[in-house]
Design a protein around this motif. Structure first.
Motif, PDB file in Angstrom:
ATOM      1  N   GLU A  53      -5.338 -51.110  26.045  1.00 26.17           N
ATOM      2  CA  GLU A  53      -6.076 -52.361  26.297  1.00 26.17           C
ATOM      3  C   GLU A  53      -5.563 -53.054  27.556  1.00 26.17           C
ATOM      4  OE1 GLU A  53      -5.755 -54.489  22.597  1.00 26.17           O
ATOM      5  OE2 GLU A  53      -6.978 -53.023  21.527  1.00 26.17           O
ATOM      6  N   ARG A  54      -5.379 -52.244  28.591  1.00 23.48           N
ATOM      7  CA  ARG A  54      -4.850 -52.739  29.854  1.00 23.48           C
ATOM      8  C   ARG A  54      -5.616 -52.133  31.025  1.00 23.48           C
ATOM      9  NH1 ARG A  54       1.642 -51.748  28.711  1.00 23.48           N
ATOM     10  NH2 ARG A  54       2.006 -53.683  27.526  1.00 23.48           N
ATOM     11  N   TYR A  59      -9.544 -56.844  20.767  1.00 26.27           N
ATOM     12  CA  TYR A  59      -8.340 -56.362  21.427  1.00 26.27           C
ATOM     13  C   TYR A  59      -7.141 -57.023  20.752  1.00 26.27           C
ATOM     14  CZ  TYR A  59     -11.654 -54.789  24.949  1.00 26.27           C
ATOM     15  OH  TYR A  59     -12.696 -54.170  25.590  1.00 26.27           O
ATOM     16  N   TRP A  65      -4.430 -56.958  33.718  1.00 27.52           N
ATOM     17  CA  TRP A  65      -5.350 -57.409  32.654  1.00 27.52           C
ATOM     18  C   TRP A  65      -4.873 -56.852  31.329  1.00 27.52           C
ATOM     19  CZ3 TRP A  65      -8.356 -55.177  28.922  1.00 27.52           C
ATOM     20  CH2 TRP A  65      -9.453 -55.894  28.415  1.00 27.52           C
ATOM     21  N   GLN A  66      -4.670 -57.723  30.368  1.00 29.19           N
ATOM     22  CA  GLN A  66      -4.287 -57.333  29.003  1.00 29.19           C
ATOM     23  C   GLN A  66      -5.323 -57.893  28.040  1.00 29.19           C
ATOM     24  OE1 GLN A  66      -1.127 -55.693  27.527  1.00 29.19           O
ATOM     25  NE2 GLN A  66      -2.830 -55.508  26.082  1.00 29.19           N
ATOM     26  N   LEU A  79      -0.043 -61.146  27.253  1.00 30.23           N
ATOM     27  CA  LEU A  79       0.800 -61.142  28.435  1.00 30.23           C
ATOM     28  C   LEU A  79       1.048 -62.595  28.812  1.00 30.23           C
ATOM     29  CD1 LEU A  79       2.097 -59.282  30.593  1.00 30.23           C
ATOM     30  CD2 LEU A  79      -0.030 -59.478  31.904  1.00 30.23           C
ATOM     31  N   HIS A 106      -8.730 -62.769  27.067  1.00 35.41           N
ATOM     32  CA  HIS A 106      -7.857 -61.806  27.718  1.00 35.41           C
ATOM     33  C   HIS A 106      -6.858 -62.509  28.640  1.00 35.41           C
ATOM     34  CE1 HIS A 106     -10.927 -59.202  26.180  1.00 35.41           C
ATOM     35  NE2 HIS A 106     -11.824 -59.575  27.080  1.00 35.41           N
ATOM     36  N   ASP A 107      -5.744 -61.843  28.869  1.00 37.05           N
ATOM     37  CA  ASP A 107      -4.731 -62.354  29.802  1.00 37.05           C
ATOM     38  C   ASP A 107      -4.880 -61.644  31.141  1.00 37.05           C
ATOM     39  OD1 ASP A 107      -3.205 -64.229  28.134  1.00 37.05           O
ATOM     40  OD2 ASP A 107      -2.686 -62.450  26.969  1.00 37.05           O
ATOM     41  N   ARG A 108      -5.028 -62.432  32.218  1.00 40.46           N
ATOM     42  CA  ARG A 108      -5.152 -61.893  33.568  1.00 40.46           C
ATOM     43  C   ARG A 108      -4.186 -62.619  34.493  1.00 40.46           C
ATOM     44  NH1 ARG A 108     -11.059 -62.810  35.467  1.00 40.46           N
ATOM     45  NH2 ARG A 108     -10.270 -61.700  37.298  1.00 40.46           N
ATOM     46  N   ARG A 146      -3.695 -55.582  20.687  1.00 45.26           N
ATOM     47  CA  ARG A 146      -2.398 -54.964  20.946  1.00 45.26           C
ATOM     48  C   ARG A 146      -1.348 -55.921  21.491  1.00 45.26           C
ATOM     49  NH1 ARG A 146      -1.627 -49.511  21.009  1.00 45.26           N
ATOM     50  NH2 ARG A 146      -3.408 -48.262  20.335  1.00 45.26           N
ATOM     51  N   TRP A 166       4.355 -50.702  32.901  1.00 46.43           N
ATOM     52  CA  TRP A 166       3.103 -50.331  32.236  1.00 46.43           C
ATOM     53  C   TRP A 166       2.799 -48.847  32.392  1.00 46.43           C
ATOM     54  CZ3 TRP A 166      -1.460 -54.335  32.439  1.00 46.43           C
ATOM     55  CH2 TRP A 166      -1.076 -55.499  31.755  1.00 46.43           C
TER      56      TRP A 166
END
Length: 218
Positions: free
Chosen positions: A109-110, A17, A191-192, A22, A199-201, A19, A38
């Protein structure tokens, strides 16, 4: 390679991922502000069905069910969708009003998860939306007793033609069994996707009149 061996390869399907991330400093204090940003970006990127969301409910035996419906409106009071009030989802929500929504914007990717409780919309709200729908969609609402068993698709098609003739003149009336729900939001998770599965949550949870924001491990 046999078909069975080919199917086993799904365990190795993955991609990175890339892109973007966050960060906490970029988060607004209100989750709907980020959701709106978003959603707009999903529309601009021509993500197919950007308002499609998975609605998860639980029956009286604790069995979860999921299905895709379309978000039709949102504001600070909650998120709105419409359905047949005799449907499985409506019956389950009558017994347990707690619900989870998921917006799967894979192309970006979200994903966004919403937790909350539903309330039925007023007749005035439902009528206003019902008559804004295309006429054939209004007739279609009369055709299906959603989630009931039918013998063949032809049953639906015959009923649609019959009702189209019946309602050929004047306004299509609102079916008594058709309505909508507002999901009053208690929490939202954004979620990114990130590289190396980092990943960013971020989890927004209502705290009185404010929102508490926590970063979650991926």
């Amino acid at each position: 390679m046999s078909d069975n061996e080919s199917l086993q390869q799904i365990a190795h399907l993955r991609r990175e991922y890339t892109r973007g991330g966050l960060r906490r400093k970029d988060l607004p204090e209100q989750p709907l502000a980020l959701f709106e940003q978003w959603l707009r970006q999903a529309c601009d990127a021509r993500v197919p069905d950007p308002t499609a969301m998975c609605v998860a409910t639980v029956d009286a035996q604790g069995q979860p069910y999921q299905r895709i419906v379309l978000l039709k409106h949102y504001d600070e009071r909650g998120m709105i969708f419409y359905t047949n009030l005799g449907s499985r989802k409506a019956q389950q929500l009558a017994e347990n009003p707690r619900v989870s929504l998921l917006f799967p914007w894979h192309f970006l990717e979200r994903q966004v998860m919403v937790l909350g409780q539903v309330e039925k919309l007023s007749t005035l709200e439902v009528v206003k939306y019902f008559h804004s729908r295309p006429r054939d969609s209004q007739i279609g609402a009369w055709v299906s007793q959603q989630s009931s068993r039918i013998s063949a698709r032809g049953v639906l098609e015959s009923k649609f033609l019959e009702l189209k003739q019946k309602f050929s003149q004047g306004e299509v009336p609102l079916p008594s069994f058709w309505g909508g729900f507002r999901v009053k939001i208690d929490a939202m998770e954004f979620w990114q996707g990130g590289e190396n599965r980092l990943h960013d949550r971020f989890f927004y949870q209502r705290d009185g009149e404010r929102w508490k924001i926590d970063r979650l491990a991926p």
